[in-house]
Design a protein around this motif. Structure first.
Motif, short mmCIF file in Angstrom:
data_model
loop_
_atom_site.label_atom_id
_atom_site.label_comp_id
_atom_site.label_asym_id
_atom_site.label_seq_id
_atom_site.Cartn_x
_atom_site.Cartn_y
_atom_site.Cartn_z
N CYS A 44 0.70 -1.44 0.28
CA CYS A 44 -0.14 -0.01 -0.49
C CYS A 44 0.68 1.08 0.24
CB CYS A 44 -0.80 -0.12 1.21
SG CYS A 44 -2.00 1.75 1.53
N CYS B 91 -2.16 5.81 -0.95
CA CYS B 91 -3.16 6.54 -2.15
C CYS B 91 -4.22 7.70 -1.45
CB CYS B 91 -3.45 5.92 -3.10
SG CYS B 91 -4.15 4.70 -3.13
N GLY B 92 -4.97 6.19 -1.04
CA GLY B 92 -6.33 6.30 -0.26
C GLY B 92 -7.67 6.59 -1.03
N CYS C 68 -8.87 3.36 -1.11
CA CYS C 68 -10.11 2.68 -0.54
C CYS C 68 -10.58 3.14 0.15
CB CYS C 68 -9.03 1.45 0.13
SG CYS C 68 -7.71 2.17 0.65
N CYS D 15 -7.78 -0.33 -5.49
CA CYS D 15 -6.49 -0.55 -4.90
C CYS D 15 -5.39 -0.49 -6.14
CB CYS D 15 -6.10 -1.15 -4.10
SG CYS D 15 -4.06 -1.53 -3.79
S1 SF4 Z 1 -7.02 2.02 -2.32
FE1 SF4 Z 1 -5.57 1.48 0.12
S2 SF4 Z 1 -4.73 -0.05 0.12
FE2 SF4 Z 1 -4.29 0.13 -1.80
S3 SF4 Z 1 -2.76 1.30 -2.15
FE3 SF4 Z 1 -4.98 2.72 -1.92
S4 SF4 Z 1 -4.52 3.32 0.33
FE4 SF4 Z 1 -3.41 1.30 0.12
#
Ligand code: SF4
Ligand SMILES: Cc1cc2nc3c(=O)[nH]c(=O)nc-3n(C[C@H](O)[C@H](O)[C@H](O)COP(=O)(O)OP(=O)(O)OC[C@H]3O[C@@H](n4cnc5c(N)ncnc54)[C@H](O)[C@@H]3O)c2cc1C
Ligand code: SF4
Ligand code: SF4
Ligand code: SF4
Lengths: 99, 599
Positions: A23, A26-27, A29, A76
């Motif tokens: 991870c 990035c946020g 999710c 993700c």
């Molecule tokens: S989507 Fe969520 S789990 Fe995947 S990289 Fe971004 S913050 Fe991490």
């Protein structure tokens, strides 16, 4: 202030997939999660990354609001599999609840 | 029609509407035709097009005109185009004057004021043009030899590329070794080539090349002369008698490189705790490491937990970071350290899987091809990233835990700004790049230095490897932080520029320099005192027509900057600048204030 717990990642291996460090925070999710707010599930994943076991136990209630819809895992960009990690954390919390 | 004394042709451009949308071009043409010196005034949709240039050529050939004024865009765009057209008509290219009615008129004024200003600028250009005389470019014999100062990868590559064009090169390095900073690097970002392999290949080539002379342990003491004819005084450290060597050369390339920043004592615990080291030190350790253990070892101690802090001595902010003793602050990004840090982290994680790594960054700037992959790779290698803000940097302090002598506290942006403490047994600082101090050489050669202390090119996009002083070029990290691939790009560019300049054995310079009217010069010498360019103007003894020796000013055209400082002070009006004479300025001003073209 919490101290980074270096051993936690190893401890967690028994319960969960070992993808938390994929991870990159990035946020995406958290933006897509329809059920839980306040940076969930990224918050939990970050706590795994820095080994903040106490924080996970403190906020464990949030885990049970996840219904495993799978949207986060689907979205993700890093294949960190956040949904699966949340499931693993539930196992971990159950095992550690009274420990 | 009465015969006009001067025959100026005026050519006005529509610029496809760029000019004609705001300037009434046909009205301007009518007014220009009324000027006393104008015999022809024409317009065209695009003066720079072939039909536009053809108009000028025909009028010159048929004798209708003997001076040319084009009113169009900025001269930086098309002055050479129109000079070329004049040359093709068989005339002298210096009978040309330019009026900028786009950038200085149509792009900034509208309606009648635009038309009026265009007409006035043309009247003034015409007034100047009538005094233009045919000039010849200054012919300077050039030594087919180039000198490269600095023997890092940029200097070596420049020397090889110039020599490859059949021009002799001298390469000067002040240290005992060629190779510069690459000597202390190991596996290079982004592709993992070994610095030593690259250096070996290049150094073998450069030492084996018959056209290249190498002076190591050598300092450049003094530089004089001008393009095609520079002279350098060199001092070899090994020479006990300190006898300077003289080197005559046609062009100079500065490739004096850079050094890694040294943290001040106490900066993130540097110089205070022995477990705080810099990135170059870590790279050296990795290069020397032969251990096959699963943990990185430093001074015999296994490293369990390593913290890497980015942007040390780079991206400094006034008011937040303390300046150095000499008052300098490095506000720039050093560009190479993010990738070098990730590269080192990957090597460690892949060779010593039991060593954990925490990277604390402000931003990850893996900007080039193959570099973002290093970041992805580091994530896959389970490097933990943490993010800090410039005004709240991580704090390194002593730890009571015997396993981890240090702890690093960070307010981590990725953990919702919570404070975290990371126990550590090694802290690595990503020290950035600072230019080598070459102020002495730069001031001798009049080379500009930027506020960031790196050498400054003429233009970052249009003339990226040239100095404003003709015949002197620059390449590599003396110009800005860059990686070794980029340093080689710059070296190739500088080499081509230098080779092209020297290829013919002579150089032609613009003739806009001072000229002395020997009938008027009384040898006062005021001009020589006013001259700002050493060697451009001297007082010489000459024999006058009566056979008596007198003093007179004499210009060395290749040295003269054409600045006009001399013309401003001469009490006799005996020195003037070709193409920019005082009389021309006076007539331009007269044309602007007279109402010759007003409505
Ligand atoms: S989507 Fe969520 S789990 Fe995947 S990289 Fe971004 S913050 Fe991490
Ligand atoms: C910690 C660190 C890690 C890096 N990692 C990488 C990497 O992984 N990959 C990569 O591509 N790049 C990397 N770089 C960048 C790389 O080091 C530079 O791009 C490269 O060294 C630039 O070469 P240069 O010839 O411009 O300068 P330098 O290597 O600095 O060479 C300049 C030479 O000029 C000499 N000199 C200076 N002044 C004079 C003078 N007045 N007279 C005579 N000689 C003089 C010096 O002694 C030196 O030999 C890294 C840099 C640092 C600091
Ligand atoms: S799986 Fe759980 S955490 Fe992921 S989006 Fe669905 S509810 Fe949210
Ligand atoms: S390259 Fe990275 S570590 Fe170096 S100064 Fe720039 S942002 Fe900081
Ligand atoms: S124009 Fe400038 S540089 Fe040239 S001789 Fe005159 S003062 Fe010197």
């Amino acid at each position: 202030m919490s101290s980074v717990n270096l051993a936690f990642a190893k401890e967690l291996k028994a319960y969960s997939e070992d993808t938390a460090l994929e991870c990159f925070n990035c946020g995406t999710c958290s933006a897509i999660c329809p059920l839980v707010h306040d940076n969930f599930p990224r918050r939990m994943i970050r706590y795994i990354q820095v080994g903040a076991k106490d924080k996970i136990l403190e906020n464990a209630n949030d885990l049970w609001r996840c219904l495993h819809c799978g949207l986060c895992t689907h979205t993700c960009p890093r294949q960190a599999d956040p949904g699966e990690i949340i499931l693993g954390l539930k196992r971990f919390v159950v095992a550690n609840w009274r420990a | 029609m009465e015969e006009k004394k001067n025959k100026v042709g005026v050519y006005i451009c529509y610029c496809g509407g760029n000019i004609s949308d705001h300037v009434d071009v046909e009205e301007v043409r009518n007014r220009a035709l009324k000027l006393p010196d104008v015999t022809v005034a024409r317009t065209n949709m695009f003066m720079c097009s072939d039909p536009g240039q053809e108009m000028i050529i025909e009028d010159l050939k048929s004798g209708k005109i003997d001076r040319v004024v084009v009113a169009s865009c900025a001269p930086s765009l098309h002055e050479t185009t129109f000079r070329g057209a004049i040359e093709r008509a068989g005339s002298n290219p210096f009978i040309y004057e330019h009026a900028n009615i786009r950038e200085q008129v149509s792009w900034v004024h509208h309606g009648d004021p635009a038309t009026d200003k265009a007409a006035i600028l043309i009247a003034s250009a015409t007034a100047k043009a009538k005094h233009l005389k045919p000039l010849a470019p200054i012919h300077v014999d050039a030594k087919r030899h180039a000198t490269v100062i600095g023997g890092g990868i940029a200097g070596i590559k420049t020397a090889l590329d110039i020599a490859g064009q059949g021009i002799d090169v001298t390469l000067i390095e002040r240290s005992p070794l060629l190779g510069g900073q690459l000597n202390s690097l190991g596996q290079l970002a982004p592709y993992g080539d070994h610095a030593s392999d690259i250096l070996k290949e290049l150094i073998d080539q450069v030492t084996g090349h018959t056209a290249i002379t190498i002076h190591t342990n050598t300092k450049v003491e003094a530089v004089s002369g001008y393009v095609g004819n520079f002279s350098l005084n060199l001092l070899k450290k090994s020479d006990p008698e300190n006898i300077p060597l003289t080197l005559d050369t046609g062009a100079i390339v500065m490739a004096t490189g850079s050094v890694s920043y040294t943290p001040f004592k106490g900066e993130y615990g540097f110089g205070q705790y022995e477990s705080v080291i810099t990135l170059p030190e870590l790279i050296r350790l990795l290069k020397a490491n032969t251990s096959s253990r699963s943990m990185l070892e430093v001074n015999g101690k296994p490293i369990k937990n390593m913290v890497m802090i980015h942007c040390v001595g780079s991206r400094q902010i006034p008011g937040i970071h303390p300046p150095k003793e000499n008052g300098t602050l490095n506000e720039y990004c050093s560009r190479t350290c993010c990738s070098a840090m990730l590269n080192a982290a990957n090597q460690i994680r892949e060779t010593f899987p039991e060593t954990s790594i925490y990277e604390m960054y402000r931003d990850i700037r893996t900007y080039g091809r193959g570099q973002e992959e290093l970041y992805m790779q580091a994530s896959a290698n389970k490097v933990v990233f943490m993010r800090y803000e410039a005004d709240e940097p991580p704090e390194v302090s002593k730890n009571d835990d015997p396993d981890y002598p240090l702890q690093v506290r960070i307010k981590d942006g990725l953990t919702f700004n919570e404070s975290l403490t990371v126990p550590a047994d090694l802290v690595v600082l990503a020290t950035g790049i600072e230019p080598n101090d070459v102020t002495n050489l730069a001031s001798q050669m009049k080379l500009p230095i930027g506020t960031d202390r790196f050498l400054l090119e003429v233009h970052p996009k249009l003339r990226p490897v040239e100095f404003p002083i003709t015949g002197i070029f620059l390449a590599g990290t003396c110009q800005a932080p860059m990686d070794s691939g980029e340093a080689c790009n710059a070296a190739g560019a500088a080499a081509v520029k230098a080779s092209a300049l020297l290829s013919k054995g002579y150089i032609e310079l613009d003739p806009f320099v001072a000229e002395v009217d020997t009938d008027k010069c009384q040898g006062h010498g005021a001009c020589v005192e006013a001259c700002i360019k050493e060697g451009a103007l001297t007082l010489m003894e000459v024999i006058n027509p009566d056979g008596n020796p007198v003093k007179q000013a004499q210009v060395t055209p290749a040295m003269c900057l054409g600045c006009g400082a001399c013309a401003a002070v001469c009490p006799e009006g005996a020195i003037d600048i070709n193409g920019w004479a005082l009389k021309q300025y006076e007539d331009m001003v007269d044309a602007i204030v007279s109402d010759s073209v007003a409505v």
